[in-house]
Design an enzyme around this catalytic site. Structure first.
Site, PDB file in Angstrom:
ATOM      1  N   ASN A  38     -33.290  19.762   1.027  1.00 22.77           N
ATOM      2  CA  ASN A  38     -33.028  20.432   2.217  1.00 22.77           C
ATOM      3  C   ASN A  38     -31.498  20.476   2.427  1.00 22.77           C
ATOM      4  O   ASN A  38     -30.926  19.539   2.678  1.00 22.77           O
ATOM      5  CB  ASN A  38     -33.761  20.626   3.371  1.00 22.77           C
ATOM      6  CG  ASN A  38     -33.576  21.854   4.141  1.00 22.77           C
ATOM      7  OD1 ASN A  38     -32.590  22.593   4.393  1.00 22.77           O
ATOM      8  ND2 ASN A  38     -34.518  21.959   4.983  1.00 22.77           N
ATOM      9  N   GLN A  49     -42.807  29.604   7.735  1.00 23.46           N
ATOM     10  CA  GLN A  49     -42.524  30.729   8.511  1.00 23.46           C
ATOM     11  C   GLN A  49     -42.616  32.046   7.622  1.00 23.46           C
ATOM     12  O   GLN A  49     -41.856  32.189   6.715  1.00 23.46           O
ATOM     13  CB  GLN A  49     -41.201  30.589   9.034  1.00 23.46           C
ATOM     14  CG  GLN A  49     -40.951  29.409  10.210  1.00 23.46           C
ATOM     15  CD  GLN A  49     -39.568  28.976  10.257  1.00 23.46           C
ATOM     16  OE1 GLN A  49     -38.968  28.662   9.475  1.00 23.46           O
ATOM     17  NE2 GLN A  49     -39.126  28.983  11.444  1.00 23.46           N
ATOM     18  N   GLY A  98     -39.567  34.040  11.744  1.00 23.10           N
ATOM     19  CA  GLY A  98     -38.481  32.860  11.717  1.00 23.10           C
ATOM     20  C   GLY A  98     -38.056  32.561  10.295  1.00 23.10           C
ATOM     21  O   GLY A  98     -37.121  31.649   9.920  1.00 23.10           O
ATOM     22  N   GLN A  99     -38.610  33.276   8.890  1.00 26.26           N
ATOM     23  CA  GLN A  99     -38.162  32.975   7.840  1.00 26.26           C
ATOM     24  C   GLN A  99     -37.000  33.270   7.569  1.00 26.26           C
ATOM     25  O   GLN A  99     -36.274  34.658   7.905  1.00 26.26           O
ATOM     26  CB  GLN A  99     -39.244  33.677   6.841  1.00 26.26           C
ATOM     27  CG  GLN A  99     -38.948  33.485   5.332  1.00 26.26           C
ATOM     28  CD  GLN A  99     -39.909  34.073   4.381  1.00 26.26           C
ATOM     29  OE1 GLN A  99     -40.095  35.461   4.919  1.00 26.26           O
ATOM     30  NE2 GLN A  99     -40.245  33.676   3.441  1.00 26.26           N
ATOM     31  N   VAL A 120     -34.862  32.879   4.429  1.00 25.59           N
ATOM     32  CA  VAL A 120     -34.610  33.048   3.150  1.00 25.59           C
ATOM     33  C   VAL A 120     -36.031  33.770   2.722  1.00 25.59           C
ATOM     34  O   VAL A 120     -36.972  33.297   2.965  1.00 25.59           O
ATOM     35  CB  VAL A 120     -34.411  32.001   2.352  1.00 25.59           C
ATOM     36  CG1 VAL A 120     -34.285  32.262   0.860  1.00 25.59           C
ATOM     37  CG2 VAL A 120     -33.278  31.141   2.907  1.00 25.59           C
ATOM     38  N   HIS A 126     -38.126  34.165   0.571  1.00 23.54           N
ATOM     39  CA  HIS A 126     -38.836  33.309  -0.610  1.00 23.54           C
ATOM     40  C   HIS A 126     -39.938  32.374   0.312  1.00 23.54           C
ATOM     41  O   HIS A 126     -39.280  31.657   1.144  1.00 23.54           O
ATOM     42  CB  HIS A 126     -37.784  32.300  -1.273  1.00 23.54           C
ATOM     43  CG  HIS A 126     -38.411  31.793  -2.535  1.00 23.54           C
ATOM     44  ND1 HIS A 126     -37.443  31.298  -3.631  1.00 23.54           N
ATOM     45  CD2 HIS A 126     -39.617  31.629  -3.168  1.00 23.54           C
ATOM     46  CE1 HIS A 126     -38.281  30.967  -4.615  1.00 23.54           C
ATOM     47  NE2 HIS A 126     -39.659  30.868  -4.171  1.00 23.54           N
ATOM     48  N   HIS A 180     -41.567  29.343   1.548  1.00 29.92           N
ATOM     49  CA  HIS A 180     -41.358  28.113   1.512  1.00 29.92           C
ATOM     50  C   HIS A 180     -41.807  27.226   2.625  1.00 29.92           C
ATOM     51  O   HIS A 180     -42.054  27.565   3.785  1.00 29.92           O
ATOM     52  CB  HIS A 180     -39.774  27.709   1.354  1.00 29.92           C
ATOM     53  CG  HIS A 180     -38.927  28.309   2.741  1.00 29.92           C
ATOM     54  ND1 HIS A 180     -38.844  29.675   2.960  1.00 29.92           N
ATOM     55  CD2 HIS A 180     -38.487  27.843   3.598  1.00 29.92           C
ATOM     56  CE1 HIS A 180     -38.111  29.889   3.939  1.00 29.92           C
ATOM     57  NE2 HIS A 180     -37.901  28.877   4.405  1.00 29.92           N
ATOM     58  N   HIS A 230     -42.162  23.923   4.755  1.00 29.35           N
ATOM     59  CA  HIS A 230     -41.437  22.697   5.336  1.00 29.35           C
ATOM     60  C   HIS A 230     -42.093  21.733   5.211  1.00 29.35           C
ATOM     61  O   HIS A 230     -43.362  21.846   6.237  1.00 29.35           O
ATOM     62  CB  HIS A 230     -40.792  23.328   6.663  1.00 29.35           C
ATOM     63  CG  HIS A 230     -39.643  24.175   6.934  1.00 29.35           C
ATOM     64  ND1 HIS A 230     -38.328  24.126   6.883  1.00 29.35           N
ATOM     65  CD2 HIS A 230     -39.795  25.616   6.618  1.00 29.35           C
ATOM     66  CE1 HIS A 230     -38.047  25.207   6.699  1.00 29.35           C
ATOM     67  NE2 HIS A 230     -38.702  26.242   6.861  1.00 29.35           N
TER      68      HIS A 230
END
Length: 180
Positions: A29, A85, A91-92, A94, A96, A98, A100
């Site tokens: 990250n 998210q 709250g995403q 990007v 794509h 993912h 965390h």
């Protein structure tokens, strides 16, 4: 590690990939909330979890499972926050999918759930940061100046991310060899 170009949404992350399967990848990250904060994504750029194929969902889950074990061992933690998210309203930052993976220790935040506040804050908004970085580069190429807002948590350098990528790739290779 990665041989062909790999993208996280519109951003090239080829040199940040430390683990890759047929359908998933794990990347370091650029702005980790805590040391070892990584992302697991499908290789195919797909915005929402519901739009992943069943095969992608299964591979993604197995990749998260494998990566979290290594991350906890490498960073000496006793737990992990594993969060998705899904969509901008969640709250995403990007578009794509993912996951965390944030390695956790007891009392690393004043409240256990403060990690979610960090993820949703400006300093956790990787998408906004990457867009600003892309914009800054475009403006620099045109010899113009751009003022970019200061964020509390500074981004890591490419060298720092690539160093962590090598470390984690090596640890995952060890993990795979021990299973043989």
């Amino acid at each position: 590690m990665a041989t062909s170009e790999v993208f996280f949404g519109p951003f090239k992350v080829t040199t940040q990939v430390f683990y890759k399967t047929k359908l998933s990848m794990a990347v370091v990250n650029i702005k980790p909330i805590l040391p070892g904060h990584v992302l697991v994504c499908p290789l195919r750029v797909v915005a929402r979890y519901k739009d992943m194929t069943s095969e992608e969902v299964a591979d993604h889950a197995l990749t998260v499972h494998k990566v979290v074990k290594v991350i906890e061992r490498v960073y000496g933690t006793t737990g992990a926050t594993i969060a998705i998210q899904d969509g901008g309203s969640a709250g995403q930052s990007v578009p794509h999918v993912h996951t965390h993976i944030i390695p956790r220790k007891l009392n690393d935040f004043p409240s256990i759930d403060d990690v979610y506040t960090k993820l949703e804050s400006a300093e956790g908004n990787v998408g906004q940061f990457l867009q600003l970085q892309k914009l800054r580069k475009a403006v620099e190429e045109q010899k113009k100046e751009l003022v970019v807002e200061s964020m509390n948590r500074p981004p890591r350098t490419m060298e720092e991310m690539e160093e962590e990528t090598k470390l984690l790739a090596g640890e995952l290779e060890k993990e795979n060899e021990s299973k043989l």
